[in-house]
Enzyme design. Structure first.
Site, mmCIF file in Angstrom:
data_model
loop_
_atom_site.group_PDB
_atom_site.id
_atom_site.type_symbol
_atom_site.label_atom_id
_atom_site.label_comp_id
_atom_site.label_asym_id
_atom_site.label_seq_id
_atom_site.Cartn_x
_atom_site.Cartn_y
_atom_site.Cartn_z
ATOM 1 N N GLY A 22 0.835 -1.195 0.000
ATOM 2 C CA GLY A 22 0.000 0.000 0.000
ATOM 3 C C GLY A 22 0.865 1.239 0.000
ATOM 4 N N GLN A 43 3.119 10.038 1.167
ATOM 5 C CA GLN A 43 4.412 9.363 1.221
ATOM 6 C C GLN A 43 5.294 9.712 0.029
ATOM 7 O OE1 GLN A 43 2.536 5.328 2.154
ATOM 8 N NE2 GLN A 43 4.485 5.182 3.216
ATOM 9 N N CYS A 59 6.192 -0.107 7.226
ATOM 10 C CA CYS A 59 5.794 1.051 6.429
ATOM 11 C C CYS A 59 6.960 1.481 5.566
ATOM 12 C CB CYS A 59 5.375 2.189 7.367
ATOM 13 S SG CYS A 59 4.862 3.688 6.515
ATOM 14 N N LEU A 60 6.680 1.802 4.299
ATOM 15 C CA LEU A 60 7.747 2.253 3.400
ATOM 16 C C LEU A 60 8.393 3.543 3.894
ATOM 17 C CD1 LEU A 60 5.939 1.456 0.030
ATOM 18 C CD2 LEU A 60 7.895 0.221 0.998
ATOM 19 N N HIS A 101 -4.140 1.367 7.918
ATOM 20 C CA HIS A 101 -2.768 1.884 7.886
ATOM 21 C C HIS A 101 -2.647 3.019 6.862
ATOM 22 C CE1 HIS A 101 1.776 1.288 7.950
ATOM 23 N NE2 HIS A 101 1.588 2.033 6.867
ATOM 24 N N GLU A 102 -3.169 2.774 5.648
ATOM 25 C CA GLU A 102 -3.038 3.796 4.596
ATOM 26 C C GLU A 102 -3.825 5.060 4.938
ATOM 27 O OE1 GLU A 102 -0.700 3.427 2.678
ATOM 28 O OE2 GLU A 102 -0.505 1.283 3.049
ATOM 29 N N HIS A 133 -2.249 7.535 7.188
ATOM 30 C CA HIS A 133 -1.280 8.460 6.563
ATOM 31 C C HIS A 133 -1.955 9.782 6.183
ATOM 32 C CE1 HIS A 133 2.489 6.257 6.192
ATOM 33 N NE2 HIS A 133 1.843 5.177 5.748
HETATM 34 NI NI NI Z 1 2.788 3.340 5.717
#
Ligand code: NI
Length: 177
Positions: free
Chosen positions: A47, A52, A100-101, A142-143, A146
């Site tokens: 995701g 991000q 998480c990226l 989670h997304e 953000h």
């Molecule tokens: Ni994330």
């Protein structure tokens, strides 16, 4: 198409509340989603949220196909979700590991609602309305966090369940969100 750099925890933009998208089916929106998709695929993520890659708009993408690296994971259909609204369908919460990226190399155990309804639109403006559970529900939460400026470490209850992936899970890899 372009793979964009992913902002890392510490960048102020990741802590902002993102703005709603007001126009669908525009060249700018399609270009943003293409870049998000290219970036997520290049980094083998499950995701990605627009903030991000430095764009403070309420756009998330997610999706996950079972493969040799992740034989046991639940599949999640590839989805573009814009201006999302989340409604928990039970008070039940479950803790599980997330990465998480924007927080590379780390994993932590995060409590999430086990069942929820999500609504929003795709890039053409078509309505999306789904009820989901399990990993699908976790990824969406989670997304969408953000978009509120929330990174998963802020939700960890017990910091003993937060650490480096290579130490916690030697030799294993995970899709980050
Ligand atoms: Ni994330």
């Amino acid at each position: 198409m372009a793979i964009r750099p992913v902002l890392k925890m510490g960048e102020p933009l990741l802590l902002q509340v993102a703005q709603a998208v007001e126009q669908f089916n525009t060249p700018e929106l399609h270009a943003l989603i293409q870049d998000m998709q290219d970036t997520m695929i290049a980094l083998d993520g499950a995701g990605l949220a627009a903030p991000q890659i430095g764009v403070s708009l309420r756009v998330v993408i997610f999706g996950f196909k079972r493969n040799q690296r992740y034989p046991d994971a639940d599949e999640v259909p590839f989805t573009v979700l814009i201006n999302p609204q989340l409604t928990p369908l039970s008070d039940e919460m479950a803790e599980d590991w997330e990465g998480c990226l924007s927080v590379p190399g780390l994993r932590g155990k995060v409590p999430r609602h086990t069942r929820l309804r999500y609504q929003g639109h795709d890039q053409l403006g078509n309505a999306i309305d789904r009820e989901v559970s399990g990993f699908h529900a976790r990824v969406v939460q989670h997304e969408c966090d953000h978009l509120q400026g929330i990174l998963y470490p802020m939700r960890i209850r017990d910091f003993r369940t937060f650490g480096f992936t290579e130490i916690l899970f030697p030799g294993r890899s995970f899709p980050d969100e």
